[in-house]
Motif scaffolding. Structure first.
Motif, mmCIF file in Angstrom:
data_model
loop_
_atom_site.group_PDB
_atom_site.id
_atom_site.type_symbol
_atom_site.label_atom_id
_atom_site.label_comp_id
_atom_site.label_asym_id
_atom_site.label_seq_id
_atom_site.Cartn_x
_atom_site.Cartn_y
_atom_site.Cartn_z
ATOM 1 N N THR A 180 0.722 3.913 -9.112
ATOM 2 C CA THR A 180 2.048 4.300 -8.611
ATOM 3 C C THR A 180 2.621 5.462 -9.418
ATOM 4 O O THR A 180 3.762 5.860 -9.212
ATOM 5 N N LYS A 221 0.830 -1.221 0.000
ATOM 6 C CA LYS A 221 0.000 0.000 0.000
ATOM 7 C C LYS A 221 0.857 1.260 0.000
ATOM 8 O O LYS A 221 0.477 2.295 -0.549
ATOM 9 N N ALA A 222 2.059 1.140 0.613
ATOM 10 C CA ALA A 222 2.939 2.317 0.709
ATOM 11 C C ALA A 222 3.396 2.801 -0.675
ATOM 12 O O ALA A 222 3.829 3.943 -0.815
ATOM 13 N N ASP A 223 3.327 1.929 -1.691
ATOM 14 C CA ASP A 223 3.781 2.337 -3.033
ATOM 15 C C ASP A 223 2.742 3.175 -3.774
ATOM 16 O O ASP A 223 3.029 3.753 -4.817
ATOM 17 N N THR A 278 -0.923 8.968 -3.133
ATOM 18 C CA THR A 278 -2.044 9.365 -2.279
ATOM 19 C C THR A 278 -3.167 9.903 -3.178
ATOM 20 O O THR A 278 -2.940 10.214 -4.360
#
Ligand SMILES: C[S@@+](CC[C@H](N)C(=O)[O-])C[C@H]1O[C@@H](n2cnc3c(N)ncnc32)[C@H](O)[C@@H]1O
Ligand code: SF4
Length: 362
Positions: free
Chosen positions: A297, A70-72, A75
């Protein structure tokens, strides 16, 4: 219930105020519109907002897919800024897709903030492709945010077959979503992937059902994208065959109707409804391509059928101003290839491309 709605509204307002700080054009030289080397104007951006999905359709994913950490993911604010940069460069149609766009947390915040470009007139259309599983929850909000039409993917009207195609899906749930969307007055186009020996016997009934409900239907040829658990050759049903078969039962009249996408439409005289064919294999439609695809991404794919991609996350994060971003978009569009050349036959059993459709969206 009330509490949840208030919380969501609060979140919406938070992003709206965050993004109002993001200028439509954050400076840099005034952005040029996007014309590719083959003189095609790029006016349509498809954005895969997540690679995740609550289904595992047999032609799209393997059963045990590995998803991105999820961090990739960009936002929602970053996705908004990227989309807005494309709008500033002349994109007038935005489609949110995935994976399943409605499973991305906070997705309505993005829809709501992007709707300001509809209000300003810069965007002609904000739309979505969805599997319909969450549509009953979100139909009203989509409508309230200026979405007029959506595509819902549905390959069969048989609940058991639906479960076996999607592995995890529930037909009743999707039908409830379609009903909710129609009750809100959203126009719906149903997308059906033609699968050899699976739903080829249902194409006529899907025509009758969709047209009877005032919906369009588009049939899609399966594309060799990503490793799945079965052979593409077993799935692939050329639409040239489908069309010839349909012509024995219905009167197909060619029409000029276009939605800005790759489908070629006919009107079925007997039902009065529209039927689209998307034929990446039997009839390449690249000469009129007006689209590019952005992943969650920040990779920009200039062609669904090629590997080349441009990283827009770096220029996005490099500066508060959009100058680097605009240059990176221009450079990417200057590399847009003439087209793709998918083949599915016995000599080409490997995927044409390693990435799955869920990465770039349909
Ligand atoms: C990748 S999905 C993403 C949006 C959403 N999850 C849905 O299914 O509508 C978008 C469209 O691509 C289609 N699709 C997925 N994999 C495909 C493939 N390998 N060949 C052709 N169409 C495919 C789906 O049927 C769907 O209509
Ligand atoms: S086609 Fe859509 S619903 Fe099916 S697995 Fe792919 S992303 Fe999910």
């Amino acid at each position: 219930m009330m509490k949840r709605a208030t919380k969501r509204m609060h979140r919406d307002m938070t992003l709206a105020s965050d993004t109002s700080a993001i200028d439509f054009d954050r400076g840099g030289s005034s952005p040029q519109s996007l014309i590719d080397p083959f003189q095609r104007a790029i006016t349509y951006l498809r954005v895969s907002v997540t690679d995740r999905c609550d289904f595992r359709c047999v032609y799209c994913m393997s059963e045990h897919m590995t998803f991105l950490p999820k961090a990739d993911l960009l936002t929602l604010e970053e996705l908004d800024r990227l989309c807005s940069a494309f709008v500033a460069k002349g994109v007038n149609k935005l489609r949110l897709t995935g994976g399943e766009p409605l499973v991305r947390r906070g997705i309505m915040t993005l829809v709501s903030s992007l709707s300001r470009h509809l209000a300003s007139g810069a965007l002609k259309e904000l739309t979505m492709t969805t599997n319909g599983s969450q549509l009953h929850k979100y139909a009203a909000e989509l409508k309230a945010n200026g979405v007029r039409r959506i595509n819902v993917s549905l390959d069969t009207l048989n609940a058991d077959k639906f479960r076996s195609i999607t592995r995890w899906g529930d037909l009743e749930n999707v039908m409830a979503g379609i009903d909710a969307a129609q009750a809100e007055g959203l126009e719906i186009k149903i997308n059906m992937v033609a699968l050899k020996g699976v739903n080829e016997d249902e194409i006529a009934s899907l025509i009758e059902w969709t047209h009877g409900q005032g919906m369009d239907l588009t049939i899609i040829e399966v594309m060799p994208l990503g490793d799945i658990d079965e052979s593409r050759l077993d799935q692939y049903l050329p639409l040239s065959i489908v069309r010839a078969r349909l012509a024995e039962r219905f009167t197909l009249e060619d029409i000029d109707y276009r939605t800005g996408g790759p489908a070629r439409y006919v009107r079925i005289k007997e039902t009065g409804g529209r039927l689209g064919f998307i034929t990446p294999l039997t009839h390449n439609f690249c000469e009129s391509c007006n689209r590019v695809r952005l992943t969650c991404t920040g990779m920009l794919f200039m062609c669904l059928g090629q590997n080349d991609a441009a990283d827009l996350r770096k220029p996005l994060r490099a500066s508060e101003s959009n100058e680097f971003l605009y240059s990176a978009i221009d450079e990417a569009i200057a590399r847009k290839p003439k087209g793709h050349d998918f083949v599915i036959d016995r000599r080409h059993l490997k995927p044409a491309l390693p990435r799955h459709m869920s990465m770039t969206g349909g």
